[in-house]
Design a protein around this motif. Structure first.
Motif, PDB file in Angstrom:
ATOM      1  N   VAL A  54       0.855  -1.186   0.000  1.00 11.26           N
ATOM      2  CA  VAL A  54       0.000   0.000   0.000  1.00 11.26           C
ATOM      3  C   VAL A  54       0.893   1.239   0.000  1.00 11.26           C
ATOM      4  O   VAL A  54       1.803   1.355   0.821  1.00 11.26           O
ATOM      5  N   ALA A  55       0.632   2.156  -0.921  1.00 12.32           N
ATOM      6  CA  ALA A  55       1.403   3.390  -1.012  1.00 12.32           C
ATOM      7  C   ALA A  55       0.711   4.493  -0.225  1.00 12.32           C
ATOM      8  O   ALA A  55      -0.475   4.770  -0.444  1.00 12.32           O
ATOM      9  N   ASP A  56       1.431   5.115   0.684  1.00 14.80           N
ATOM     10  CA  ASP A  56       0.894   6.176   1.535  1.00 14.80           C
ATOM     11  C   ASP A  56       1.271   7.528   0.943  1.00 14.80           C
ATOM     12  O   ASP A  56       2.451   7.853   0.806  1.00 14.80           O
ATOM     13  N   ILE A  57       0.254   8.303   0.571  1.00 13.14           N
ATOM     14  CA  ILE A  57       0.479   9.558  -0.141  1.00 13.14           C
ATOM     15  C   ILE A  57      -0.025  10.738   0.671  1.00 13.14           C
ATOM     16  O   ILE A  57      -1.129  10.709   1.208  1.00 13.14           O
ATOM     17  N   HIS A  58       0.788  11.778   0.732  1.00 15.55           N
ATOM     18  CA  HIS A  58       0.351  13.033   1.342  1.00 15.55           C
ATOM     19  C   HIS A  58       0.642  14.185   0.387  1.00 15.55           C
ATOM     20  O   HIS A  58       1.760  14.310  -0.122  1.00 15.55           O
ATOM     21  N   PHE A  59      -0.357  14.984   0.129  1.00 21.55           N
ATOM     22  CA  PHE A  59      -0.252  16.284  -0.543  1.00 21.55           C
ATOM     23  C   PHE A  59      -0.041  16.233  -2.069  1.00 21.55           C
ATOM     24  O   PHE A  59      -0.703  16.978  -2.789  1.00 21.55           O
TER      25      PHE A  59
END
Length: 347
Positions: free
Chosen positions: A75-80
């Motif tokens: 799972v790729a965790d993305i912010h902004f």
């Protein structure tokens, strides 16, 4: 509560499937060797889904290389930055985690959704109490459970309106009671699978207490399809704690359960040290049984009668117990080895 099913790589959550345990790496994702080594440790401990931060294009570019070396969904965790989400999808992420509120507007969210839709990659819509929008804070007079739910459902509707419903929802707060209430409200208003956790829960000690209380109450109500115990420490500790929480609620049967008595004036051995040694020793033994570690040879056998097997210590000697019956006496220093031998030849 039965939710719709969502496929994450080779795993499935929701729809009455077993609750899956996940964690998050704390390595630099760009460092493939360190990241893979940590994921392998987590897999061995029982992690079933792994999430990694994708803060750079370099991190997104190595997803495929990491996936070749692991056996659980990535799972790729993305912010902004919505571009990171698209790059993660293009490089093979099995699922992405975004907060649509900080991606940069509907157009950028739509670009991410279209990329996910092309590959049928699930999106986890995440909302935290620390990032709750001004509108909800003003409407409810602060950060509230209802505000968290409303924010999450607004994001879900945005993605549904774009034409996609392969979603998982998470609403997290470091406030345990708020988190419980928010999940109770959300579970009545959606049938999407829920990722449950107490965010920023603290150190291994305080985080375990808060997560045990919060997750325990939520899961006991039948709410939740995948969980993470968020701890400030080695991610492997998160897996150990999650397994124990699920086992305590009767939601997970695999693995040996170790029970031990509290110390008292009758204790004549190093019970604390012995119990910790037993817990570590049985971690790699695939049995679904209960093992008791008792500190008193007088009351120990009776108190351990609900366990399948146990040991009790005395002065210089110990007892091996099965279902409350004393099987044999052994020297104290052999208690651990005798117990392990019995377990290795169990059944």
């Amino acid at each position: 509560m039965k939710t719709k099913t969502v496929h994450i790589g080779n795993r499935v959550i929701g729809g009455g499937n077993p609750i899956l345990i996940q964690s998050m790496t704390n390595t630099r994702t760009e460092d493939v060797k360190a990241t893979v080594e940590q994921i392998h440790r987590l897999e061995q401990a029982g992690c079933e889904i792994i999430r990694c931060t994708i803060p750079t294009m370099e991190a997104a570019a190595v997803i495929g290389e990491i996936k070749k070396q692991i056996s659980i969904p990535f799972v790729a965790d993305i912010h902004f930055d919505y571009k990171m989400a698209i790059a993660a999808i293009e490089n093979g992420a099995d699922k992405i985690r975004i907060n649509p509120g900080n991606i940069g507007g509907r157009g950028k969210v739509a670009a991410v959704v279209h990329a996910a839709k092309e590959r049928n990659i699930p999106i986890r819509v995440g909302v935290n109490s620390g990032s709750l929008e001004k509108e909800q804070i003003e409407k409810y007079g602060g950060v509230t459970a209802q505000g968290l739910v409303e924010s999450a459902l607004d994001k879900v509707k945005m993605i549904e309106d774009i034409g996609y419903d392969n979603l998982v929802i998470s609403i997290k707060s470091s406030d345990v009671l708020m988190c419980i209430k928010a999940h109770e409200i959300l579970a009545k208003e959606t049938n999407y699978p829920l990722h449950v956790g107490i965010t920023e829960s603290g150190t291994v000690f305080s985080g375990n207490v808060k997560s045990g209380v919060g997750l325990g109450i939520i899961l006991y109500q039948g709410i939740g399809d995948t969980i993470r115990v968020s701890l400030t420490g080695d991610p492997v500790e998160e897996i150990k704690s999650a397994k124990l929480i699920l086992r305590s609620l009767g939601l997970r049967k695999s693995g040996i359960e170790v029970v031990s008595c509290p110390t008292c004036g009758r204790t004549k051995i190093d019970l604390i040290g012995l119990a910790n040694q037993v817990e570590q020793m049985v971690a790699d033994i695939p049995l679904d049984i209960k093992v008791a570690v008792m500190g008193c040879a007088v009351n120990g056998p009776g108190e351990a009668k609900e366990a399948d097997i146990g040991i009790a210590g005395g002065i210089g000697e110990g007892l091996l117990i099965k279902k409350g019956e004393i099987i044999k006496k052994v020297p104290e220093e052999q208690l651990l080895s005798v117990l392990r031998e019995e377990l290795l030849h169990w059944g």
